[in-house]
Every structure is written in C-alpha cells, then in structure tokens.
Motif scaffolding. Structure first.
Motif, short mmCIF file in Angstrom:
data_model
loop_
_atom_site.label_atom_id
_atom_site.label_comp_id
_atom_site.label_asym_id
_atom_site.label_seq_id
_atom_site.Cartn_x
_atom_site.Cartn_y
_atom_site.Cartn_z
N PRO A 235 1.33 -1.64 -0.11
CA PRO A 235 0.23 0.18 0.01
C PRO A 235 0.72 1.37 -0.27
CG PRO A 235 -0.61 -1.91 1.70
CD PRO A 235 0.29 -2.27 1.11
N GLY A 236 0.33 1.97 -0.73
CA GLY A 236 0.99 3.72 -0.57
C GLY A 236 0.26 5.01 -0.43
N LEU A 237 0.76 5.32 -0.75
CA LEU A 237 0.10 7.42 -0.92
C LEU A 237 -1.43 7.87 -0.69
CD1 LEU A 237 2.99 9.12 0.23
CD2 LEU A 237 2.69 7.78 1.81
N ASP A 238 -1.92 8.00 -1.11
CA ASP A 238 -3.16 8.63 -0.99
C ASP A 238 -2.77 10.11 -1.48
OD1 ASP A 238 -4.17 10.62 -0.20
OD2 ASP A 238 -4.58 9.22 2.43
N ARG A 239 -3.34 10.88 -2.24
CA ARG A 239 -2.82 11.57 -3.73
C ARG A 239 -3.21 12.97 -2.48
NH1 ARG A 239 -7.21 10.57 -7.28
NH2 ARG A 239 -9.34 12.04 -6.16
N HIS A 240 -3.68 13.26 -1.35
CA HIS A 240 -3.68 14.17 -0.88
C HIS A 240 -2.58 13.87 0.36
CE1 HIS A 240 -7.97 15.01 -2.34
NE2 HIS A 240 -7.74 14.11 -1.70
N ASP A 241 -2.03 13.23 0.52
CA ASP A 241 -0.89 13.54 1.69
C ASP A 241 0.25 14.12 1.28
OD1 ASP A 241 1.80 12.40 2.38
OD2 ASP A 241 0.83 10.69 3.29
N PRO A 242 0.77 15.00 1.69
CA PRO A 242 2.11 15.71 1.84
C PRO A 242 3.32 15.49 1.53
CG PRO A 242 1.35 16.03 3.67
CD PRO A 242 0.80 14.88 3.39
N ARG A 243 3.21 13.87 1.09
CA ARG A 243 4.76 13.68 1.13
C ARG A 243 4.96 12.71 -0.77
NH1 ARG A 243 5.16 8.49 5.54
NH2 ARG A 243 2.49 8.76 4.67
N ARG A 244 3.94 13.59 -1.28
CA ARG A 244 3.93 12.54 -2.72
C ARG A 244 5.20 12.72 -3.15
NH1 ARG A 244 -1.41 13.47 -6.12
NH2 ARG A 244 0.01 11.39 -7.76
N PRO A 245 5.72 14.54 -2.96
CA PRO A 245 6.70 13.97 -4.46
C PRO A 245 7.99 13.44 -3.35
CG PRO A 245 6.00 16.59 -3.38
CD PRO A 245 5.37 15.78 -2.32
N VAL A 246 7.86 13.41 -2.09
CA VAL A 246 9.59 12.25 -1.43
C VAL A 246 8.73 11.11 -2.16
CG1 VAL A 246 10.23 11.36 0.90
CG2 VAL A 246 9.01 13.96 0.13
N LEU A 247 7.61 10.44 -2.56
CA LEU A 247 7.40 9.34 -2.78
C LEU A 247 7.69 9.18 -4.51
CD1 LEU A 247 6.39 6.43 -2.92
CD2 LEU A 247 3.98 7.18 -3.67
N ALA A 248 7.96 10.09 -4.57
CA ALA A 248 7.94 10.02 -6.65
C ALA A 248 9.57 9.86 -6.74
CB ALA A 248 7.73 11.45 -7.19
N VAL A 249 10.06 10.88 -6.06
CA VAL A 249 11.90 11.01 -5.75
C VAL A 249 11.67 9.50 -5.19
CG1 VAL A 249 13.83 11.22 -4.33
CG2 VAL A 249 11.91 13.04 -5.30
N LEU A 250 11.76 8.80 -4.55
CA LEU A 250 12.14 7.32 -4.13
C LEU A 250 11.80 6.59 -5.36
CD1 LEU A 250 12.36 5.07 -1.94
CD2 LEU A 250 9.31 5.23 -1.15
N ASN A 251 10.22 6.59 -5.64
CA ASN A 251 10.00 6.29 -7.20
C ASN A 251 11.06 6.08 -8.17
OD1 ASN A 251 8.83 4.06 -8.42
ND2 ASN A 251 7.48 5.92 -9.69
N ALA A 252 11.33 7.16 -8.71
CA ALA A 252 12.08 7.71 -10.04
C ALA A 252 14.01 6.82 -9.16
CB ALA A 252 12.29 8.67 -9.76
N ALA A 253 14.12 7.40 -8.05
CA ALA A 253 15.26 6.09 -7.63
C ALA A 253 15.62 4.60 -7.69
CB ALA A 253 16.28 6.85 -6.51
N LEU A 254 14.48 4.49 -7.07
CA LEU A 254 13.92 2.96 -6.74
C LEU A 254 14.16 2.00 -8.34
CD1 LEU A 254 12.27 1.62 -4.00
CD2 LEU A 254 14.26 0.87 -5.22
N GLY A 255 13.24 2.31 -9.34
CA GLY A 255 13.48 2.07 -10.53
C GLY A 255 12.45 2.34 -11.65
N GLY A 256 13.05 4.34 -11.64
CA GLY A 256 12.36 5.15 -12.75
C GLY A 256 13.53 5.09 -13.67
N GLY A 257 14.84 5.09 -14.00
CA GLY A 257 15.14 5.00 -14.62
C GLY A 257 16.38 4.04 -15.57
#
Length: 411
Positions: A235-257
């Motif tokens: 389970p992840g974050l809902d779209r109202h969670d203020p940590r979404r930019p943090v999740l985006a960075v985590l996602n990019a570093a883990l498996g985004g490129g």
C-alpha cells in the motif's frame, strides 16, 4: 472552465472531464463508464456516428475518450479555428447521446473483444490481478473495463441510468490548452453545455473513504506465456498526502530509469530480466507502490529474491545522496518535457482540478521536488517498504505451489 495559452502553436486540445470513474460503479454496473466510451460516439439527437466521424475528419481533428478508476475524459485535438466545432461535438456526445438498443448490442461485442485482447496481454492481466489482490473487494480492485460477466449482463437501462445519473454538469470540468482566448472558449463551453459562463465542479474527491478490506498476499493467474510476469508491492500514499513528492523521488531512484537501483541490480548486473521498473498509483483515499519484472519462468525465484533484497536495503538504509540528487533531476526534466504539447497541458489542467480543486504552477511543482531531502526519502522508505508485500504473478504455472520458494512466505 480552465484554459492555458500555449505560445507558438496553432492547435487546441480540449477535454470534458467528468468526476466519475470505475470505482463509482455498483457491481451490476462494473465496466459501465468504459462501455459508455463506445456508446456516446454512436450517435446523438443531432448527429449520426458517421456524421461525427465525418465532421472531425473534415478538419483533421482527433476525437476520443478514456476512463480511469476515478474520472473519465472525452477529448478533442483540433486546429485553433475549429474549437467551436470540437466543443459542440464534445458537448453533444457527452450530454445528448441516444444510446440506441441496437448500438448497445453492437458495442457489447466490441467491448467483449477488448476484454479478450486484454486476456491475451499478460501485463494488462497482471495489473488487474495486482489491484484485485491488494484492494480486495473494494471498488478500486475492479478492472476499469469490467468483466465478461458484467458486460454480458449490462442492460441498456443500466447504462442509461448510470449516464444520466452520474454525467451531470456539476461533475464536469472543461479544460483546454493551445492557441486560444479564455473568454471565447468559456463562452463556447457555456453555450454548448447549457450552463453558466463558469462550470462549477463538485470539488475534489475527499480523502478517507473508509477502511480498505484485508488484502491477500499472493495471487497467480495461469497463462501460457513465454515469460513470468511479476508485480510485487505494498500500500502506498493517497494523492492528498503531502509526502507525494518524496514518494516520486523514491520511485524514480528505485525503478524509474536506467540508473535506478532496481534496473542496475536486476538487469545490468545480473541480466535477469529485460524489463524492470517501479510505479506508484495514488487515489483519493488509497495508493500502491509496486515493482514490475518480466523474466524467464525458471528465473522468477532469483528475480523475486533480488527485488526483495533491494527493497529491504532501501527500507533499512534509505538512498544515497547521489541517488536522491539524480532522481530529483530526472523528475524535473520529466515534468517539464512532459508538458511540451497541448494535450499534456490540457490533461494537467483537468486532472489537477478534479483531484485537488486547484492548479499548481510548473515552478511550484519543481520547487516541491527540489525541497525533498535524503532524510525524508529514508523515512518514507522505512515506513512503506517495511510493510508486508503483496505479489501477483501471471505465467506458465499451474498452481501457487509451483511458484518459487521466494514467494511462498508471502502466502
């Protein structure tokens, strides 16, 4: 009515966005929003299906629609001089369709063919299986397209009632981007949809829609495919969670490129899979974070072990500063480059209004990415990636017992 002037172009992308998606369907309506995609273009009180096609072809325009779990969009892409026609056609199909019984039966067969096509695509099957596994009986766990059973049982009356009951102007947002004048387009939209000069949406879907059902740990869909297809997630974050930019960075570093940790560990260093990536999905009241990999069936166990090791390592130790810097740069570039065309900008306008009730400038979005720190990423990784994993597999296995041992402790 939302618009964005895009200098240097001669086209306009327009969308009528509706705050209704597949999660809003009752079980007997499952797939109705997608089914309506087919039917609303089949003819209106003013136009035949052929007439709609001929009008758009005559100006070289594009007319289409898509359905998601929480919204639907009917859109057009035309030359700037053809905006009046495009808005008139869009409003006509969305509000004035006929839904003739013959068309319902004709398109039923087309939708069933679409479901059959999905069944022939292991990755599509896998995504739906994963959602069903992690969301259980919650509407988010149902496929947008519906099931063969629900489509075969869908009556014209059910479709008509869903359309008339849900596709109302207070739930609509009109978005446009390109070479346009806001006042002119707003007047056209008001006239076409029969509403005031500004169309007031009902507002963003609220967070906290209730507790999700208990999720399963492991699901298998037997498929006679050459590869094993894996989704492993939490389970992840809902779209109202203020940590979404943090999740985006985590996602990019883990498996985004290509430089991401998963790509390097699974493909570059071990050659276990051709394709491996991570992804996030954020809804109003729930979300997921997942890792996909496709590999030879006999290598699935090793792939699972490596992916789990990577996730556990990031959960325990976070990311390096260089990984965070590189991920932030990737997101900055992707954010800007992804808005180089009018269709992308129109999509950003419509989604932002439905999801958040406000527009965030590109500058603000980039600043939110820049503000992410390695400590924030580490804290979020420790919270999300330490959760029990959910796995979905599509491949040539007859039973869960045939899956590799690396998955058995999830069951």
């Amino acid at each position: 009515m939302l618009t964005e002037q895009v200098p240097g172009v001669r086209s306009v992308a327009l969308g009528v966005w509706i705050a209704i998606g597949s999660r809003d369907e009752r079980p007997d309506q499952a797939g109705a929003a997608h089914y309506l995609e087919h039917l609303l273009f089949k003819g209106t009180g003013r136009r035949t299906a052929q007439g709609i096609a001929e009008e758009m072809d005559a100006v070289g325009g594009e007319l289409n629609a898509f359905t998601a779990k929480e919204h639907t969009c009917y859109y057009a892409h035309v030359l700037d001089e053809d905006v009046p026609l495009a808005l008139d056609v869009l409003a006509d199909v969305v509000t004035n369709a006929e839904l003739a019984h013959t068309d319902v039966e004709l398109e039923r067969g087309v939708v069933l063919e679409e479901i059959a096509m999905r069944d022939d695509d292991p990755e599509d099957l896998l995504g739906e299986l994963f959602d069903e596994t992690i969301f259980g009986t919650h509407p988010l766990g149902r496929p947008v397209i519906g099931s063969e059973e629900s489509i075969r049982g869908m009556s014209r009356e059910t479709l008509h009632d869903f359309w008339r009951g849900e596709y109302t102007t207070p739930r609509m947002v009109v978005a446009a981007a390109g070479n346009l004048d806001h006042g002119h387009v707003a007047d056209l939209a008001a006239k076409a949809l029969g509403d005031g000069p500004e169309l007031a949406p009902v507002g963003p879907r609220p967070a906290g829609g209730g507790r999700l059902p208990a999720r399963k740990a492991l699901a298998l869909r037997t498929d006679d495919s050459e590869q094993a297809h894996l989704l492993l997630g939490v389970p992840g974050l809902d779209r109202h969670d203020p940590r979404r930019p943090v999740l985006a960075v985590l996602n990019a570093a883990l498996g985004g490129g290509l430089s991401s940790r998963l790509f390097q560990q699974v493909r570059e260093q071990r050659g276990l899979a051709y394709q491996v990536y991570s992804a996030q999905a954020c809804y109003a009241d729930a979300g997921t974070f997942s890792v996909y990999a496709g590999c030879a069936p006999e290598r699935l166990g090793e792939v699972v072990a490596v992916v789990r090791d990577v996730l556990a390592g990031v959960a325990a130790d976070g990311l390096t500063e260089s990984e965070v810097v590189r991920a932030k740069g990737s997101l900055r570039g992707g954010t800007v480059l992804g808005l180089e065309d009018t269709a992308s900008r129109m999509n950003r306008l419509g989604r932002s209004e439905l999801d958040h009730g406000r527009q965030r400038s590109i500058t603000e979005s980039l600043a939110r990415i820049d503000a992410v720190t390695p400590v924030q990423v580490a804290d979020l990784a420790a919270e999300l990636l330490a959760q029990d994993l959910t796995a979905a597999v599509v491949g040539p296995y007859d039973a869960v017992d045939d899956l590799p041992a690396a998955l058995h402790d999830l069951a």
